[in-house]
Design a protein around this motif. Structure first.
Motif, short mmCIF file in Angstrom:
data_model
loop_
_atom_site.label_atom_id
_atom_site.label_comp_id
_atom_site.label_asym_id
_atom_site.label_seq_id
_atom_site.Cartn_x
_atom_site.Cartn_y
_atom_site.Cartn_z
N GLY A 1 37.80 -46.76 -139.81
CA GLY A 1 37.58 -48.04 -140.46
C GLY A 1 37.59 -49.23 -139.54
N GLU A 2 37.94 -49.08 -138.28
CA GLU A 2 38.01 -50.20 -137.36
C GLU A 2 36.61 -50.55 -136.87
N GLY A 3 36.28 -51.82 -136.86
CA GLY A 3 35.01 -52.26 -136.33
C GLY A 3 33.86 -52.02 -137.28
N VAL A 4 32.66 -52.24 -136.78
CA VAL A 4 31.44 -52.10 -137.57
C VAL A 4 30.63 -50.95 -137.01
N VAL A 5 30.12 -50.11 -137.89
CA VAL A 5 29.28 -48.99 -137.45
C VAL A 5 27.92 -49.56 -137.05
N PRO A 6 27.44 -49.31 -135.83
CA PRO A 6 26.14 -49.82 -135.40
C PRO A 6 25.00 -49.33 -136.29
N ALA A 7 23.91 -50.09 -136.32
CA ALA A 7 22.76 -49.78 -137.17
C ALA A 7 22.26 -48.36 -136.93
N GLY A 8 22.01 -47.67 -138.02
CA GLY A 8 21.45 -46.32 -137.94
C GLY A 8 22.49 -45.23 -137.81
N GLN A 9 23.74 -45.59 -137.59
CA GLN A 9 24.78 -44.57 -137.45
C GLN A 9 25.44 -44.31 -138.80
N THR A 10 25.84 -43.07 -138.98
CA THR A 10 26.58 -42.70 -140.18
C THR A 10 28.07 -42.74 -139.86
N ALA A 11 28.87 -42.55 -140.89
CA ALA A 11 30.33 -42.49 -140.68
C ALA A 11 30.69 -41.32 -139.76
N LEU A 12 29.92 -40.22 -139.83
CA LEU A 12 30.20 -39.08 -138.96
C LEU A 12 29.89 -39.41 -137.50
N HIS A 13 28.82 -40.18 -137.25
CA HIS A 13 28.54 -40.65 -135.88
C HIS A 13 29.77 -41.40 -135.36
N TYR A 14 30.23 -42.33 -136.18
CA TYR A 14 31.34 -43.18 -135.77
C TYR A 14 32.62 -42.37 -135.57
N CYS A 15 32.87 -41.45 -136.47
CA CYS A 15 34.08 -40.62 -136.39
C CYS A 15 34.11 -39.84 -135.08
N LEU A 16 33.01 -39.23 -134.71
CA LEU A 16 32.99 -38.39 -133.52
C LEU A 16 32.84 -39.19 -132.23
N HIS A 17 32.54 -40.47 -132.38
CA HIS A 17 32.46 -41.37 -131.22
C HIS A 17 33.80 -42.07 -130.98
N ALA A 18 34.57 -42.25 -132.04
CA ALA A 18 35.83 -42.99 -131.97
C ALA A 18 36.90 -42.21 -131.20
N GLN A 19 37.91 -42.95 -130.76
CA GLN A 19 39.05 -42.32 -130.09
C GLN A 19 40.14 -42.07 -131.12
N GLY A 20 40.35 -40.81 -131.44
CA GLY A 20 41.40 -40.42 -132.35
C GLY A 20 42.03 -39.14 -131.83
N THR A 21 43.07 -38.71 -132.48
CA THR A 21 43.66 -37.44 -132.09
C THR A 21 42.75 -36.32 -132.58
N TYR A 22 42.97 -35.13 -132.08
CA TYR A 22 42.17 -33.98 -132.51
C TYR A 22 42.28 -33.78 -134.02
N ASP A 23 43.51 -33.82 -134.53
CA ASP A 23 43.70 -33.60 -135.97
C ASP A 23 43.01 -34.67 -136.80
N GLU A 24 43.07 -35.94 -136.37
CA GLU A 24 42.38 -37.00 -137.10
C GLU A 24 40.88 -36.77 -137.13
N GLN A 25 40.31 -36.50 -135.96
CA GLN A 25 38.86 -36.30 -135.91
C GLN A 25 38.44 -35.06 -136.68
N ARG A 26 39.18 -34.00 -136.55
CA ARG A 26 38.86 -32.75 -137.23
C ARG A 26 38.87 -32.92 -138.74
N GLU A 27 39.96 -33.44 -139.26
CA GLU A 27 40.09 -33.59 -140.72
C GLU A 27 39.08 -34.57 -141.29
N THR A 28 38.88 -35.69 -140.59
CA THR A 28 37.93 -36.69 -141.07
C THR A 28 36.51 -36.14 -141.03
#
Length: 176
Positions: free
Chosen positions: A11-38
């Protein structure tokens, strides 16, 4: 599964044009568990790992370039490979809905996936497009002036679980 997830890094920031939430999720810096579950939650409810953004990148392209700085250093590459395998859901299962995707990811996580092989035979009169159909499956360029096939031609094709299941490849030197 999705209700217990902490979405703060998505939820932090704005997803750039043309990107989906999954693009953003896999681009973001999170823990393995956060990225996996999301990511699994997003896929369960319709997100596609094959969706390209305005620059032609899929979510997995972003994940490949992701430094994953919040992952444990000693297992980072292993965890990245593990997550990529979990995220690649065949199109046939995506079409069957969230329950099929959930069952598939559970089976992948527990190492219980069974691969099924099939044979397809194209029969028909000369010039109806049997060769063109096989070429199309292999993502080869259409050629209008392909001569008719004389006799029987066997082509062995396959696709891999850890790649785009919509892209078939020709396997060379196989006894049929």
């Amino acid at each position: 599964m999705c209700s217990d997830i902490d979405y703060h890094f998505v939820g932090e920031g704005v997803v750039p044009a043309g990107q989906t939430a999954l693009h953003y999720c896999l681009h973001a810096q999170g823990t393995y568990d956060e990225q996996r579950e999301t990511a699994l939650c997003l896929i369960k409810y319709g997100a596609s790992i094959y969706q390209k953004d305005s620059e032609g990148n899929t979510p997995l392209d972003y994940y490949d370039r992701n430094k994953c700085s919040q992952y444990e250093v000693s297992t980072k590459e292993e965890k990245k490979d593990e997550l990529k395998k979990l995220l690649i859901v065949p199109g046939e299962l995506l079409a069957r809905g969230p329950e099929a995707i959930k069952a598939f990811t559970y089976e992948v996580q527990n190492g219980k996936i069974t691969m099924v092989n099939s044979r397809v035979m194209f029969l028909g009169k000369e010039g109806v497009g049997k060769t063109s159909c096989v070429r199309s499956m292999l993502a080869k360029e259409f050629k209008k002036e392909v001569p008719s096939t004389d006799g029987i031609v066997a082509t062995t094709v396959f696709h891999t679980v850890n790649g785009d299941c919509n892209k078939w490849k020709e396997q060379k030197d196989v006894d049929v």
